[in-house]
Design an enzyme around this catalytic site. Sequence first.
Site, mmCIF file in Angstrom:
data_model
loop_
_atom_site.group_PDB
_atom_site.id
_atom_site.type_symbol
_atom_site.label_atom_id
_atom_site.label_comp_id
_atom_site.label_asym_id
_atom_site.label_seq_id
_atom_site.Cartn_x
_atom_site.Cartn_y
_atom_site.Cartn_z
ATOM 1 N N CYS A 1 -58.698 74.961 89.428
ATOM 2 C CA CYS A 1 -58.706 74.089 88.244
ATOM 3 C C CYS A 1 -60.065 73.964 87.573
ATOM 4 O O CYS A 1 -60.160 74.004 86.341
ATOM 5 C CB CYS A 1 -58.140 72.714 88.599
ATOM 6 N N HIS B 1 -58.486 66.897 90.117
ATOM 7 C CA HIS B 1 -57.984 67.929 89.214
ATOM 8 C C HIS B 1 -58.821 67.875 87.948
ATOM 9 O O HIS B 1 -59.131 66.801 87.439
ATOM 10 C CB HIS B 1 -56.505 67.721 88.889
ATOM 11 N N ASP C 1 -54.951 71.202 79.278
ATOM 12 C CA ASP C 1 -55.068 71.688 80.653
ATOM 13 C C ASP C 1 -54.627 73.143 80.709
ATOM 14 O O ASP C 1 -53.473 73.470 80.421
ATOM 15 C CB ASP C 1 -54.202 70.836 81.581
ATOM 16 N N ASN D 1 -51.346 57.812 85.891
ATOM 17 C CA ASN D 1 -50.756 56.470 85.880
ATOM 18 C C ASN D 1 -49.389 56.407 86.547
ATOM 19 O O ASN D 1 -48.647 55.453 86.340
ATOM 20 C CB ASN D 1 -50.617 55.987 84.426
ATOM 21 N N GLU E 1 -55.943 47.634 85.759
ATOM 22 C CA GLU E 1 -54.838 47.371 86.662
ATOM 23 C C GLU E 1 -54.508 45.884 86.667
ATOM 24 O O GLU E 1 -55.385 45.025 86.768
ATOM 25 C CB GLU E 1 -55.197 47.819 88.091
#
Length: 774
Positions: free
Chosen positions: A351, A409, A432, A472, A521
């Site tokens: 990656c 990642h 990506d 998420n 959060e």
Amino acid sequence: MSEELPAANATANTTAPTNNSQEVIDIDSDGSSDGDSQEFYTFEMGPNYHKPIKSNFFTRVKNTVLDDADSVAEKKIWVQKVDWLLEENKTAHQTGEYDNRRLILRRGQEFKLKLILDKAFDSKKHWINITFYTGDRPAIGKGTLCPVPVVPEKKKLDNKEWGYQIISVEEKVLTLRLMSSVSCPVGYYKLLIESYSEGDEIGEPYVTSTACTEEVFLLFNAWCKEDPVYLEDEKQRKEYVLNDTGLIWVGTHRDFEPIPWNFGQYEICVLECAIYLLSHANLSVAARSDPVKLTRALSALINSQDDNGVLWGRWTETFPANSTDPTEWVGSVEILRQYLLNEEPVRFGQCWVFSGVFTTLMRCLGIPSRSVTNFESGHDTDCSFSIDCHYDAEGNPVDDLDDSVWNFHVWNEAWFRRGDLPPGYDGWQAVDATPQEASENIMRCGPCPVAAIKNGDIYLPYDTGFMFAEVNGDKIWWKVEKNGDMSVSYIDRNAVGKCISTKAVGSNDREDVTINYKHPEGSKEEANVVTKVSQFGSRKEYNVKNVNRDVSVEIKQEKTFMGEEIVIPLEVHNKNTRSGRTITVSAHLKCCAYTGRTDNKHPHIKSETSVLEVSKKESDTVEIRVPPSDYMKKIKAGSVVKMYLQVRVQETKQVIAMQESFTIKKPTGIQIVCDKVNVKQYEDFTVTCTYTNTSQTKLTRSYFYLEGPGIRRSKKLYCGTVQPDSSIERKLTLSAYRIGERPLIAKFCNSKVPNATDSVMITVEHADTSTIID
């Protein structure tokens, strides 16, 4: 204007017709000419893509030969040469760093050129038509055939369209100010000039055509407000467009570190590779004007899954001979050079390598871009926007059923406006290039607005739902009974998307950009996002048995170096104010790759179960200890120790489930030293690389790998075998050609030693002109 365009790379004699003759050059279909041959130079790279670039220009006569040839020749005006004013234009467009002899410009910005004529220019008798064009079948309607009209002197050039003005006339030299359209496609452009002279008695003008064999390259323009890639802050432009080195973060959310990366977007092979890729993309030349379409196309072309792209992805312990372990790369340049030369995917990447190459190509084309690392990155395989984990009745992980959670990642962000979306989604777009899941049947991902990920707008293009789950998604823990039945025992809503990191502007610090992707959060905004995602996606709300949740667990762990005992303290807290709790703590430790997948050959390290009696409002600690002999032979380069933790409370039936990964640090052992801190351009200097093997393991088939911006080629220095408790040293003579402060990156490469990297800064000063060889 003539409808016929010059053949690409054709050459012809530049001499105007004299006396009673007029020379007409026939240009063959292969681009060759019956006229005099001309000198040219070629680049070192690319038998097919670094085509010869002509060092001069040609004209082609198109008018009919008249009886009175002498008078015709006297009236005609010819463009003998075009001066592209390379230094002046490259400085104004901030493209002087590109290692390319062509003129490279940023679209929507003024530039200048000079026309050298065969006779003095008279504005009452002569006029000039200019056309730029790109692609195989240029057309005005597609924006690939670009007539450049004259703009009155008193009127300002408008970057919404092409235009030019004559700013000075000095006998035979005509100086022009030109403007390219801010919406034109990026890529190579050819120039056609038609010179008109006062005509004969019937009013027909005499015309000659000059087609320049040099090509101009137009980039996106982050300095131009009208360009969708416009970035207001100058410091950010320097970082995300101009900076040719950077840092990419790897590791775990508990223990991360940066690795240096040579983006090298100015190297000669990079721009050629970008155009080669775009020419093989499922993308029209006209569509290259749109950063949305272009970035989506390139995200597919960086990987090799569907279209013979740049890199093969491989996630294994070992790699075949004549290939490169992804951990050995330190930059993008050598990857793109190999791809351009061999016309086949380079083996291999993971990656951070995909991301580094993508950043290189984006910055090369003028689009602001950066590599971004997400720690604890979810991989949602079924569009549920949740990450499923499983364990059996005894608390053992059943990880062959799990969705993966990568320790880290790396993807990209590219900056541009989204004219295809409603207001509110401009700015950073997540893209990506790592092949994970197909998007519209092709391995690609994005671009999707980072703002859409944060706000749960998973219905917006492209692939916003998948990116949302990476940062998420809820981690759902399933208890698997012996008969195969499953039930949800625990939901962790804060398990993925941690410490999202990128290099800070103007420094080597880490910038945490988590807030760009997620609301805090437990906030009201976060709750609203969860509700929205449930409405628009397939995300389900699972009911967990309503029990008293008064026990919590906290993991405390310091860095562990190879050869040391692993110690993982677990603090268990009983928050109940009335009674104690009997708590069972089960821990299972395995080797796993950074992708979260366990090592099938040596997966198990240790299992341990402890029972704690914790009084009310008290805490207790249990330590998981692993001696070196239990893990030394099982940990591979790049592997981590993954702990599956389950906590069960006897009185309330409360269950807590967690996964945590821990890196085993190894001393880097590498040092790179230059004999000179300040070097002259093209001057030799000596680099010394040293590696000290502090382990008790013999390191075979080792080598040093060096790369840096402005160093002509990456270098490999083979070391052979490095014995335990010994050092090896290699010296190399290099020279640099790029001016300024430049990092030289060195890596010691061995399958048992990950990320043994060091770098040194050198300052390259202008050379004495007498030492430069043309």
